[in-house]
Write a protein that holds these residues in place. Structure first.
Motif, short mmCIF file in Angstrom:
data_model
loop_
_atom_site.label_atom_id
_atom_site.label_comp_id
_atom_site.label_asym_id
_atom_site.label_seq_id
_atom_site.Cartn_x
_atom_site.Cartn_y
_atom_site.Cartn_z
N GLU A 1 4.36 4.95 2.37
CA GLU A 1 4.51 4.17 1.14
C GLU A 1 3.18 3.56 0.73
N ARG A 38 2.74 -6.87 -11.20
CA ARG A 38 2.82 -7.88 -10.15
C ARG A 38 1.61 -8.81 -10.21
N ASP A 93 1.84 2.58 -4.25
CA ASP A 93 2.80 1.85 -5.07
C ASP A 93 3.03 0.41 -4.62
N GLY A 94 2.92 0.14 -3.33
CA GLY A 94 3.29 -1.18 -2.82
C GLY A 94 2.15 -2.17 -2.81
N THR A 95 2.49 -3.43 -2.55
CA THR A 95 1.50 -4.48 -2.40
C THR A 95 1.24 -4.73 -0.92
N ARG A 96 2.24 -5.20 -0.20
CA ARG A 96 2.13 -5.37 1.25
C ARG A 96 3.47 -5.00 1.86
N THR A 97 3.45 -4.07 2.80
CA THR A 97 4.65 -3.66 3.51
C THR A 97 4.67 -4.32 4.88
N SER A 146 6.12 -6.20 -0.79
CA SER A 146 6.82 -5.22 -1.62
C SER A 146 7.99 -4.57 -0.89
N SER A 147 7.95 -4.50 0.45
CA SER A 147 9.07 -3.93 1.20
C SER A 147 8.94 -4.29 2.67
N GLY A 157 6.25 -12.66 -3.53
CA GLY A 157 5.91 -11.61 -4.47
C GLY A 157 4.88 -10.63 -3.96
N GLY A 203 2.92 -0.69 -12.00
CA GLY A 203 3.77 -1.62 -11.29
C GLY A 203 2.98 -2.70 -10.56
N LYS A 204 1.85 -2.31 -9.97
CA LYS A 204 1.01 -3.29 -9.28
C LYS A 204 0.33 -4.22 -10.27
#
Length: 369
Positions: free
Chosen positions: A352, A224, A357-361, A338-339, A335, A220-221
């Motif tokens: 998270e 992106r 999984d995320g890019t930047r929360t 991520s949340s 983009g 997923g990353k």
């Protein structure tokens, strides 16, 4: 006048953040009080929470944030109540040999400016001083910081997107543009596609790199990363990234950027270079295990391994450039986020992040600011 604020404090390490009440002192000379709108969750915060990097508690983490100025102390220039601002931990004095040579991230007086004149700037209900990380402490409703840890941004710039400018974007983008100075036509690999890695990929794209290879272990990353400018992706959990990068480029890349903070991936960044190439370490690498690099590889092929702190930034001018690029659709900040979690859910946000999984929360602290 002091303020009573809510803050997410680390009271034990390893440990989670506790939301509690703190007393915040009024700004002294050269200081500014900011009402925080959004704060970004950074791996350096997580490393203090999980014990990867030792820290003294209690500490108020958070250094990447946006907000609105509430009050300024004496001698503050160019910042007024009502201004929208972003924070940056590379506070600078503007007078030392490094600042005057145009390298403010190496400022000799950064520690003194971060600590501030008031050792009891933040105090908990037990009367114990709480140290704000990097002199900022952004996981709170308000913070008091030195004026040279702030950049004023246009009020038209969304505060959510602005919150990641002071660390993720500054660090990743600056590593490519300021430290490595990637020229048009170069080949680039970026290991780690979190917020900093994605910023580095976008910088390489803006610089006109001929190819940009993103390396990560999460599909997923990598998707992106491709959306933000990577021309090829490598899942290091499936394939040997060094082998694939060398195959894709016919012998290696001109520039590699390590944005993970791991001794093994630092060694990989050097191994995937072409002769004469440069590897730049951007991630926060722990002292143990030590970085192991083949010395003959450096000598006989004239490769370079270098570090980079906070993108070797000149953040007050850099951030204005980032805002302009965002407004021109040349820099994708949306983009990169991520949340967004509520202040009360800040520990869930870090969970998270730890999952990879995320890019930047973001944490929305005073999002109506």
């Amino acid at each position: 006048m002091t303020e009573l604020i809510r803050a997410a404090v680390l009271n034990s390490a390893p440990g989670k953040l506790d939301i509690e009440r703190l007393t915040l002192a009024a700004p002294a000379a050269d200081e500014v009080r900011v009402r925080i709108a959004y704060a970004g969750l950074c791996h350096s915060d997580l490393h203090e929470m999980d014990g990867t990097f030792p820290t003294e508690v209690p500490i108020l983490l958070g250094h990447e944030a946006s907000g609105v100025v509430e009050e300024v102390g004496a001698h503050v220039l160019g910042i007024e109540p009502g201004d929208h601002v972003v924070t940056c931990l590379s506070v600078f004095c503007g007078r030392c040999r490094y600042c005057t040579a145009g390298r403010p991230t190496l400022c000799e007086n950064r520690s003194a400016l971060s600590q501030g004149p008031n050792p009891r700037r933040l105090v908990n209900t037990a009367g114990v001083s709480v140290r704000p990380t990097a002199g900022i402490g952004a996981f709170a409703e308000q913070c008091v910081v030195h004026q040279n840890a702030l950049a004023v941004i246009p009020s038209s710039m969304p505060l959510a997107q602005a919150s990641i400018l002071g660390c993720a974007v500054t660090t990743g983008y600056g590593a490519v543009v300021h430290r490595a100075q990637v020229p048009p036509g170069a080949t680039v690999a970026v290991i780690g596609t979190g917020g900093i890695g994605i910023a580095a990929i976008q910088a390489a794209r803006v610089c006109g790199a001929a190819s940009i290879i993103a390396v990560d272990v999460v599909d997923g990353k990598l998707a992106r990363a491709a959306a933000c400018g990577a021309s090829a992706t490598v899942n290091a959990r499936v394939d040997d990234p060094v082998e694939v990068v060398r195959q894709l480029t016919g012998g290696g890349v001109d520039f590699a950027f390590e944005a993970v903070g791991n001794a093994r991936t630092v060694a990989q960044s050097v191994a995937m270079l072409a002769p004469g190439g440069t590897a730049t370490v951007v991630g926060m690498v722990p002292a143990n295990p030590p970085i192991e690099v083949d010395g003959s590889d450096l000598i006989f092929t004239e490769k370079t391994l270098q570090g980079c702190f906070m993108g070797s930034n000149r953040f007050r001018t850099d951030i204005h450039s980032f805002v302009s690029m965002y407004e021109q659709n040349r820099l994708d900040l949306d983009g990169m986020i991520s949340s967004t979690v509520a202040f009360e859910d800040i520990n869930a946000g870090f969970a998270e992040m730890a999952s990879g999984d995320g890019t930047r929360t973001l944490v929305a602290i005073g999002a109506d600011a």
